[in-house]
Design a protein around this motif. Structure first.
Motif, PDB file in Angstrom:
ATOM      1  N   GLU A  45      40.023  33.093  40.564  1.00 54.56           N
ATOM      2  CA  GLU A  45      41.255  33.812  41.253  1.00 54.56           C
ATOM      3  C   GLU A  45      42.324  33.885  39.932  1.00 54.56           C
ATOM      4  O   GLU A  45      42.674  34.965  39.781  1.00 54.56           O
ATOM      5  CB  GLU A  45      42.192  32.743  42.182  1.00 54.56           C
ATOM      6  CG  GLU A  45      42.971  33.540  42.914  1.00 54.56           C
ATOM      7  CD  GLU A  45      43.779  32.754  43.682  1.00 54.56           C
ATOM      8  OE1 GLU A  45      43.425  31.594  44.038  1.00 54.56           O
ATOM      9  OE2 GLU A  45      45.045  32.929  44.077  1.00 54.56           O
ATOM     10  N   SER A  97      41.664  37.157  37.990  1.00 55.62           N
ATOM     11  CA  SER A  97      41.373  38.446  38.583  1.00 55.62           C
ATOM     12  C   SER A  97      42.322  39.543  37.940  1.00 55.62           C
ATOM     13  O   SER A  97      43.556  39.088  37.495  1.00 55.62           O
ATOM     14  CB  SER A  97      41.770  38.148  39.911  1.00 55.62           C
ATOM     15  OG  SER A  97      42.292  39.588  40.607  1.00 55.62           O
ATOM     16  N   LEU A  98      41.837  40.548  37.758  1.00 59.58           N
ATOM     17  CA  LEU A  98      42.571  41.858  37.300  1.00 59.58           C
ATOM     18  C   LEU A  98      42.992  42.673  38.215  1.00 59.58           C
ATOM     19  O   LEU A  98      43.304  43.701  37.973  1.00 59.58           O
ATOM     20  CB  LEU A  98      41.536  42.510  36.132  1.00 59.58           C
ATOM     21  CG  LEU A  98      41.121  41.598  35.148  1.00 59.58           C
ATOM     22  CD1 LEU A  98      40.289  42.650  34.225  1.00 59.58           C
ATOM     23  CD2 LEU A  98      42.183  41.122  34.130  1.00 59.58           C
ATOM     24  N   GLN A  99      43.280  42.330  39.393  1.00 59.48           N
ATOM     25  CA  GLN A  99      43.795  42.934  40.611  1.00 59.48           C
ATOM     26  C   GLN A  99      45.101  43.377  40.472  1.00 59.48           C
ATOM     27  O   GLN A  99      45.468  44.504  40.673  1.00 59.48           O
ATOM     28  CB  GLN A  99      43.560  42.205  41.725  1.00 59.48           C
ATOM     29  CG  GLN A  99      42.363  41.844  42.442  1.00 59.48           C
ATOM     30  CD  GLN A  99      41.347  42.913  43.001  1.00 59.48           C
ATOM     31  OE1 GLN A  99      42.024  44.054  42.933  1.00 59.48           O
ATOM     32  NE2 GLN A  99      40.030  42.637  43.373  1.00 59.48           N
ATOM     33  N   ASN A 100      45.876  42.310  39.867  1.00 63.77           N
ATOM     34  CA  ASN A 100      47.514  42.815  39.555  1.00 63.77           C
ATOM     35  C   ASN A 100      47.745  43.356  38.546  1.00 63.77           C
ATOM     36  O   ASN A 100      48.812  43.212  37.948  1.00 63.77           O
ATOM     37  CB  ASN A 100      48.331  41.767  40.042  1.00 63.77           C
ATOM     38  CG  ASN A 100      47.750  40.390  39.729  1.00 63.77           C
ATOM     39  OD1 ASN A 100      46.829  40.421  39.052  1.00 63.77           O
ATOM     40  ND2 ASN A 100      48.328  39.291  40.317  1.00 63.77           N
ATOM     41  N   HIS A 101      46.670  43.922  37.907  1.00 64.57           N
ATOM     42  CA  HIS A 101      47.093  44.760  36.666  1.00 64.57           C
ATOM     43  C   HIS A 101      46.983  46.063  36.987  1.00 64.57           C
ATOM     44  O   HIS A 101      45.976  46.748  37.198  1.00 64.57           O
ATOM     45  CB  HIS A 101      46.034  44.290  35.348  1.00 64.57           C
ATOM     46  CG  HIS A 101      46.221  43.231  34.559  1.00 64.57           C
ATOM     47  ND1 HIS A 101      46.677  43.047  33.497  1.00 64.57           N
ATOM     48  CD2 HIS A 101      45.576  42.075  34.907  1.00 64.57           C
ATOM     49  CE1 HIS A 101      46.725  41.830  32.933  1.00 64.57           C
ATOM     50  NE2 HIS A 101      46.070  41.389  33.838  1.00 64.57           N
ATOM     51  N   GLN A 104      43.955  49.908  38.296  1.00 66.58           N
ATOM     52  CA  GLN A 104      44.015  50.612  39.617  1.00 66.58           C
ATOM     53  C   GLN A 104      43.471  51.822  39.364  1.00 66.58           C
ATOM     54  O   GLN A 104      42.878  52.375  40.478  1.00 66.58           O
ATOM     55  CB  GLN A 104      45.279  50.425  40.090  1.00 66.58           C
ATOM     56  CG  GLN A 104      46.219  49.057  39.883  1.00 66.58           C
ATOM     57  CD  GLN A 104      46.330  48.550  41.220  1.00 66.58           C
ATOM     58  OE1 GLN A 104      46.760  49.296  42.321  1.00 66.58           O
ATOM     59  NE2 GLN A 104      46.521  47.004  41.199  1.00 66.58           N
ATOM     60  N   ASP A 130      35.759  52.457  41.555  1.00 66.23           N
ATOM     61  CA  ASP A 130      34.910  51.291  41.531  1.00 66.23           C
ATOM     62  C   ASP A 130      34.053  50.714  40.915  1.00 66.23           C
ATOM     63  O   ASP A 130      33.895  49.460  40.440  1.00 66.23           O
ATOM     64  CB  ASP A 130      34.486  51.037  43.209  1.00 66.23           C
ATOM     65  CG  ASP A 130      35.658  51.347  44.316  1.00 66.23           C
ATOM     66  OD1 ASP A 130      36.892  51.190  43.809  1.00 66.23           O
ATOM     67  OD2 ASP A 130      35.237  51.555  45.504  1.00 66.23           O
ATOM     68  N   PHE A 148      35.565  49.595  37.536  1.00 65.31           N
ATOM     69  CA  PHE A 148      36.321  47.999  37.904  1.00 65.31           C
ATOM     70  C   PHE A 148      35.247  47.174  37.894  1.00 65.31           C
ATOM     71  O   PHE A 148      35.325  45.804  37.160  1.00 65.31           O
ATOM     72  CB  PHE A 148      37.137  48.323  39.239  1.00 65.31           C
ATOM     73  CG  PHE A 148      37.823  47.083  39.184  1.00 65.31           C
ATOM     74  CD1 PHE A 148      39.231  46.826  38.249  1.00 65.31           C
ATOM     75  CD2 PHE A 148      37.875  46.092  40.256  1.00 65.31           C
ATOM     76  CE1 PHE A 148      39.958  45.949  38.396  1.00 65.31           C
ATOM     77  CE2 PHE A 148      38.735  45.110  40.307  1.00 65.31           C
ATOM     78  CZ  PHE A 148      39.751  45.039  39.457  1.00 65.31           C
ATOM     79  N   GLU A 149      33.934  47.278  38.535  1.00 66.49           N
ATOM     80  CA  GLU A 149      32.922  46.462  38.578  1.00 66.49           C
ATOM     81  C   GLU A 149      32.387  46.056  37.001  1.00 66.49           C
ATOM     82  O   GLU A 149      32.376  44.910  36.836  1.00 66.49           O
ATOM     83  CB  GLU A 149      31.681  47.210  39.268  1.00 66.49           C
ATOM     84  CG  GLU A 149      30.747  46.500  39.573  1.00 66.49           C
ATOM     85  CD  GLU A 149      31.000  45.923  41.254  1.00 66.49           C
ATOM     86  OE1 GLU A 149      29.881  45.362  41.789  1.00 66.49           O
ATOM     87  OE2 GLU A 149      32.179  46.165  41.760  1.00 66.49           O
ATOM     88  N   ASN A 165      34.887  43.748  35.186  1.00 67.38           N
ATOM     89  CA  ASN A 165      34.863  42.495  35.621  1.00 67.38           C
ATOM     90  C   ASN A 165      33.501  41.928  35.280  1.00 67.38           C
ATOM     91  O   ASN A 165      33.506  40.680  34.788  1.00 67.38           O
ATOM     92  CB  ASN A 165      34.766  42.558  37.212  1.00 67.38           C
ATOM     93  CG  ASN A 165      36.077  42.552  37.804  1.00 67.38           C
ATOM     94  OD1 ASN A 165      37.013  41.585  37.385  1.00 67.38           O
ATOM     95  ND2 ASN A 165      36.535  43.327  38.837  1.00 67.38           N
ATOM     96  N   ASN A 219      47.163  37.066  32.377  1.00 68.05           N
ATOM     97  CA  ASN A 219      47.227  36.467  33.798  1.00 68.05           C
ATOM     98  C   ASN A 219      48.342  35.652  33.842  1.00 68.05           C
ATOM     99  O   ASN A 219      48.703  35.309  35.154  1.00 68.05           O
ATOM    100  CB  ASN A 219      45.827  36.259  34.324  1.00 68.05           C
ATOM    101  CG  ASN A 219      44.915  37.298  34.325  1.00 68.05           C
ATOM    102  OD1 ASN A 219      45.246  38.376  34.639  1.00 68.05           O
ATOM    103  ND2 ASN A 219      43.691  37.250  34.677  1.00 68.05           N
TER     104      ASN A 219
END
Lengths: 233, 233
Positions: free
Chosen positions: A11, A14-18, A22, A26, A29-30, A33, A61
């Motif tokens: 968790e 995670s680069l989600q909140n960069h 966005q 997909d 992004f894969e 990761n 992060n």
DNA sequence: CGGCCGCTTGAACGTTTTCAAACTCCGTGG
DNA sequence: CCACGGAGTTTGAAAACGTTCAAGCGGCCG
């Protein structure tokens, strides 16, 4: 420095909140990761040195990184800070130069690092991602230009007040109105571009003026308006 | 200011020697040439003002433009110069902000202007073009960071020597070893970030040291090494 | 407990700015 | 053609600002 390292959780990596990422498809992004490595760094560690060829770029992060240049006599000039959601090291990669700054952890951090080539590939392939990075660099350029104006024309007093405001805007205040970043007097001096002693004297003037309350490295903002006026914003 | 305007020739408007546009496809280059407008500007004219929303960006084909910010008391801080082959105004467009600088002609110029939207379209569509622009902004960012270091840590004397060297590198010397750019003492001061009188005194010191020879606004470089040493490069 | 690093204060020093005045160059209009 | 005015340049002297040096204090880590 002696804190024991640990491997950050899935968790924490995670680069989600960069916001930058966005813009990726997909699939991309894969790939990011898949390629990313994540690690914990403790205060004092150096990510990269001025003059170094960058093999990776970094995503923050957690924690805080200071980015600085070193002057002739070894005096640091702090150019920027990076916190959660910021990326760093990308400038040198994209301009195909060596790092023009050094990056040092000043608050225990969790960082992802990604190969430089991946950045170049993404920029070349994904125009929307590229546009986003470009926006970022153009904003930074605007900020750098403003800072040149400030440093060239404002007094040390004005600049220190301004720096406190900028730090507040970037890192925010805790429930006690205290700046969410802890800097030595010397580091403050190295942002403002002055001597440590000058920062000390001016901070204590700001205390006398009831703009701030000082408690070691904790700086409590009492009168933002007073500071703003002092900074000639 | 009183020079009569003329319409530049086809040749003077050519965007052939703008390295940036070489990345475009034939079709895109065609479009750029179709959309471009070209005009003559004389010394003193202002291209755009700080705070203005940019509707166009500019390509310099001839002449020199100074780009500056205005401080609280109205004092200019010169951030950069643009000459043949440079583009300007693009930063604000790409970061979607208002112009953070003013651009003023300081040597009679021929400029092309192109609609902002075209720039955005090209950047979004052509990744190779976009990459080229990005390189440019990243380089500029690196230079801006260096300049922050200089202004924060060097003396006025060192900075003036450095500025002379930078001007030589950007504009070159004529057959007489004289700088190919003519600036007032005040403008020099506004690059260095100091008072006009300080520039005058230091220039005359440089003359005494046989680094330069002065003849009004003409500055002849006699001892580049001496200047380099003085600049602590 | 000792030592080191960071913080603080005072005083002297140096650089740079500011203010004032005079001079030069140049273009304009009488 | 010359006088005038303005902008840019130059010089000097005083003042302001910031740095540097030196010394002492305090707290934290080993």
């Amino acid at each position: 420095m002696k804190k024991k390292k640990y491997t950050p959780s899935e968790e924490e990596c995670s680069l989600q909140n960069h916001p930058i990422f966005q813009r990726l498809t997909d699939e991309e992004f894969e790939l990011v990761n898949y390629e990313k490595k994540c690690d914990f760094f403790s205060r004092g560690e150096i990510l990269y040195h001025e003059g170094k060829r960058m093999s990776d770029f970094y995503c923050v992060n957690k924690g805080i990184v200071k980015i600085y240049k070193t002057g002739i006599d070894g005096k640091e000039q702090i150019i920027a800070f990076a916190k959660q959601g910021n990326i760093l090291g990308y400038r040198s990669i994209l301009s195909d130069e060596s790092a023009c700054t050094t990056a040092k952890i000043i608050e225990d951090a969790v960082l992802c690092f990604l190969p430089s080539q991946l950045l170049v590939d993404l920029v070349k392939k994904n125009a929307s991602f590229s546009y986003e990075i470009m926006k970022l660099t153009c904003q930074e350029l605007g900020e750098a230009n403003s800072y040149i104006l400030d440093i060239a024309q404002k007094t040390v007093r004005e600049r220190l007040a301004e720096v406190l405001i900028l730090l507040k805007n970037k890192f925010g205040l805790d429930e006690n109105k205290t700046l969410n970043i802890s800097l030595t007097r010397e580091e403050l001096a190295n942002i403002v571009g002055t001597a440590t002693e000058s920062v000390i004297r001016l901070l204590s003037e700001f205390k006398d003026d009831d703009f701030v309350e000082l408690n070691g490295r904790k700086i409590k903002i009492l009168d933002l308006q007073g500071l703003t006026k002092t900074a000639s914003f």
